[in-house]
Structure formats: structure tokens, C-alpha cells
Write an enzyme that holds these catalytic residues in place. Structure first.
Site, PDB file in Angstrom:
ATOM      1  N   GLU A 135     -10.116   0.536 -27.247  1.00 53.32           N
ATOM      2  CA  GLU A 135     -11.163   1.297 -27.869  1.00 53.32           C
ATOM      3  C   GLU A 135     -12.074   1.800 -26.808  1.00 53.32           C
ATOM      4  OE1 GLU A 135     -11.566  -1.107 -31.960  1.00 53.32           O
ATOM      5  OE2 GLU A 135     -13.344  -0.823 -30.792  1.00 53.32           O
ATOM      6  N   ARG A 275      17.399  15.675   6.317  1.00 54.12           N
ATOM      7  CA  ARG A 275      16.520  16.466   7.180  1.00 54.12           C
ATOM      8  C   ARG A 275      16.570  16.020   8.666  1.00 54.12           C
ATOM      9  NH1 ARG A 275      12.520  20.318   7.026  1.00 54.12           N
ATOM     10  NH2 ARG A 275      10.809  19.613   8.173  1.00 54.12           N
ATOM     11  N   PHE A 285      16.097   7.691  12.759  1.00 60.50           N
ATOM     12  CA  PHE A 285      14.787   6.983  13.566  1.00 60.50           C
ATOM     13  C   PHE A 285      14.779   5.595  12.851  1.00 60.50           C
ATOM     14  CE2 PHE A 285      14.309  11.395  14.057  1.00 60.50           C
ATOM     15  CZ  PHE A 285      14.184  11.617  15.154  1.00 60.50           C
ATOM     16  N   GLY A 348       5.830  17.151   3.499  1.00 63.58           N
ATOM     17  CA  GLY A 348       5.197  18.164   2.881  1.00 63.58           C
ATOM     18  C   GLY A 348       5.845  18.735   1.545  1.00 63.58           C
ATOM     19  N   GLU A 371      -1.152  -1.979 -20.337  1.00 64.05           N
ATOM     20  CA  GLU A 371      -0.555  -3.294 -20.890  1.00 64.05           C
ATOM     21  C   GLU A 371      -1.207  -4.455 -20.206  1.00 64.05           C
ATOM     22  OE1 GLU A 371       1.438  -3.738 -23.232  1.00 64.05           O
ATOM     23  OE2 GLU A 371       2.284  -1.883 -23.888  1.00 64.05           O
TER      24      GLU A 371
END
Length: 388
Positions: A135, A275, A285, A348, A371
Site C-alpha cells: 500500500e 572490440r 587485457f 559507451g 518481494e
């Protein structure tokens, strides 16, 4: 063969039926949900037509008894389904889980007349169900709810409002906790309210951070008249019914986090292999490799905790509630963190809608709130630990 944990691998070994259930849910999600998920989010569209398509697949009453059209499956089976669906869209999967909670409550706590009147149309998804507990002024303190139901002959007259209700205005049945008696948990009763009940109305669709494929509105009762014959159980049983649904609801929403986060991680792994930066793929990396390794480890730990908690609930283990709270707290926290890290890996592009990552981050954030907030989960876990 029952579900078991293989001691050599530490992996849950799912039986053939569970693998078939998982494959079915994954195939439906890939075919009917994933291609539309970004548009539903962007347009704030509630896909009732696609939701109803899950009915014939048995997803309208996953752990509901078979005599009223349910699938009669276990909580672990439900977790597998919601995990699979949420890989395509957590908001879609979460609504199916809420519908299942409402349907299960009528099946378990309703009398035979109520079961036969409501549940077959809910399990088939001809009708959709919403669950109304929260509520405007009572969230974590659910026993403080104020919506009042006053007896008037063969009807209750309801006044009050429910807040943050998924499917409100679109669903056909509202399983609602109301106050029929004294303050506190003993004065709460549960009623099943049809959409066309006189005096029932709905607020405006809320503008939200995520879960845009679900409508979220206030449910408003203004001298709303509901037959006493729609009360589930006896007067005063409502809080018990509400609490009875929470363990399973916590597992379900954790499963929705798990599937969404796995999808984000899969996208991040693929992106990192494609990429290029400084002359090589960024997955070469070590800093990024370590990040991916931690994401994979954390998500695998979350999956093991969730499957274990679901198995405990299926077995009615004495500590099932504690494990459900632990799973909800851990899996939803890990799920959000993994999705957020996946966005970071995308740079980005992760911030752009079309890549689908920022939607997952937005959708999963609310799982740490609903929940039972993750702070309340810690209260429950600690209470189990210190009450002996």
C-alpha cells in the site's frame, strides 16, 4: 532420476524432464520474447497477447494442481522457467511469476468452488492475475496495511488503495489482502476480486526506471463490493496466505535476476572478443579477463544457491525460508552487479538502448527492492540464525 548435485563438478544435474522444460522455455523466449523486448520497453507496451501464449505451454499454473489445468511442477522447475524467460526479458518473466503466485494462492487456499471458478481460466491464461499486498504507506511492514473490508450481508465493502501493482488495469483477477478485523496480522483476510467489481478503479500507469513491459498502477477501492464467497480461507487467514507465497516469490524474482544477468554476461563476453583497442581484442587485457572471471564465478555461485534453495522448498526443509531469503538477497545483488559490469565492458555502447544492456540494468534494479527488500532479507536470515 531426481535432481542432484554432482559431487565431482558441484553442478546441479537436471533430469530429462527438467532439461526439456528448460529447453521449451528458452525456445519460446528466443522466438516470441527476445525479438520484441526492446520495443516493448521503449513503447511501455504490456504484451498481453504474448503472455497469453505461455498458457498452452503450461506456464500459467506451473506449480498448480493438474485437476484445474495446472502443470503440477516443482519450485525448481519454476526457477528454470523464469531464468530462461528472463534471459529474453526480465520484466516479461517477472509478470509470469506474479501471475503464478496469484493463481497458486487461489489453488492452495481456495475452496473447491473457488478453485473451479477461477483457476482453470488462470492456468490457461484466458485470465491474468495480479497480487495486491503493498500500500502507499505499508511496504516492508505488510501487517500495517489499511485497506478495509466491512461485511455487508453477503458482500464486503472495500475502501483503500494498493500501490505498485504489476498488471493493474490489465489483469482480470486481483488477489488482495484486506483488513477485516483488528490491527496487526490477525486482522487480515484474502479476497479474489474480479476486474469488473463495482467500485474498483486504477491509477495512471507509473513512469518507472525499468520493467516498462509491465503496467504498474495503483488499485483503488471506493466502496468496492466483493462477494464474501470470494474470500480465500477464513477471516484472519490473509497474512498467513500472504507469507505462504513469499518464499516461492523470492526464488522466482531471484531467477529473473539470474537469467537477465546471464544474458548481460553473454553479451559482454561476445563484445569483448570483437572490440579492438590498442591493436588487440579487449578480452586479451588481463584486467578485463579478471573482471569476466569474477562475473562468471559470482553468477555460478548465485545459481547454485538459488537451485539449492528451490530444492529445499520443494522438500519442505525446516530451513527453506532462510535459504529462500539468502538466495533472494545474494542472487538479486549479484545479478545487478554483473549486469552493471557488463554495461561497463561495453563502454559507451552499453549506454545505448539498441545494445540491450542498459535495459537489463534498469530491469534488474527493482529486484533488490520487491518481494521483500534485501535489507529485510538480512533481517530474516539473522532471525533464523539467532532465534535458537
Amino acid at each position: 532420476m531426481d535432481t542432484l548435485v554432482d559431487s565431482a563438478t558441484g553442478q546441479f544435474e537436471l533430469n530429462e524432464d527438467q532439461l526439456a522444460i528448460q529447453d521449451m522455455a528458452r525456445a519460446f523466449a528466443a522466438d516470441r520474447v527476445a525479438p520484441n523486448a526492446l520495443a516493448w520497453d521503449r513503447e511501455k507496451h504490456f504484451p498481453a497477447d504474448v503472455i497469453r501464449e505461455t498458457g498452452p505451454l503450461g506456464m500459467g499454473g506451473i506449480y498448480v494442481r493438474e485437476d484445474v489445468g495446472g502443470s503440477g511442477l516443482k519450485r525448481l522447475d519454476a526457477v528454470l522457467i523464469f531464468e530462461a524467460l528472463s534471459a529474453a526479458c526480465p520484466a516479461f518473466s517477472a509478470f509470469i511469476s506474479i501471475h503464478n503466485m496469484g493463481t497458486w494462492m487461489i489453488d492452495l487456499f481456495g475452496n473447491e468452488e473457488q478453485r473451479l471458478r477461477f483457476v482453470p481460466k488462470l492456468t490457461s491464461m484466458e485470465w491474468l492475475a495480479s497480487y495486491c499486498l503493498t500500500e502507499p504507506n505499508s511496504g516492508s511492514d505488510a501487517a500495517a496495511l489499511k485497506t478495509r473490508a466491512v461485511r455487508d450481508g453477503d458482500e464486503y465493502v472495500l475502501n483503500g488503495a494498493k500501490q505498485f501493482i504489476s498488471g493493474a488495469g490489465d489483469s482480470d483477477v486481483y488477489v488482495t489482502m484486506v483488513r477485516t478485523g483488528e490491527d496487526g496480522p490477525k486482522g487480515i483476510s484474502a479476497v479474489a476480486i474480479p476486474k469488473d467489481a463495482p467500485g474498483l478503479s486504477f491509477g495512471a500507469n507509473e513512469f518507472k526506471m525499468g520493467w516498462n513491459a509491465q503496467s504498474t498502477r495503483q488499485v483503488i477501492f471506493d466502496n468496492c463490493r466483493v462477494p464474501v464467497a470470494n474470500r480465500l480461507g477464513e477471516e484472519g487467514d490473509g497474512f498467513k496466505i500472504a507469507m505462504g507465497g513469499l518464499d516461492g516469490g523470492r526464488l522466482n524474482i531471484a531467477a529473473c535476476s539470474l537469467g537477465g544477468a546471464q544474458s548481460a554476461l553473454d553479451k559482454a563476453v561476445a563484445y569483448a572478443s570483437e572490440r579492438k583497442a590498442f591493436g588487440k581484442a579487449i578480452n586479451q587485457f588481463q584486467a578485463l579477463q579478471f573482471k569476466l572471471a569474477d562475473m562468471e564465478t559470482d553468477l555460478s555461485a548465485a545459481r547454485m544457491l538459488l537451485y539449492t534453495a528451490a530444492s529445499k522448498l520443494d522438500r519442505k526443509a525446516h530451513d527453506a525460508s532462510k535459504w529462500s531469503a539468502m538466495a533472494k538477497r545474494f542472487v538479486t545483488d549479484v545479478g545487478f552487479d554483473v549486469a552493471n559490469d557488463a554495461l561497463q565492458i561495453h563502454g559507451g555502447y552499453g549506454y545505448l538502448h539498441d545494445y540491450g544492456i542498459e535495459k537489463i540494468v534498469r530491469d534488474l534494479r527493482v529486484h533488490q527492492i520487491l518481494e521483500g527488500t534485501n535489507e529485510i532479507m538480512r533481517v530474516i536470515i539473522a532471525r533464523h540464525m539467532t532465534s535458537h
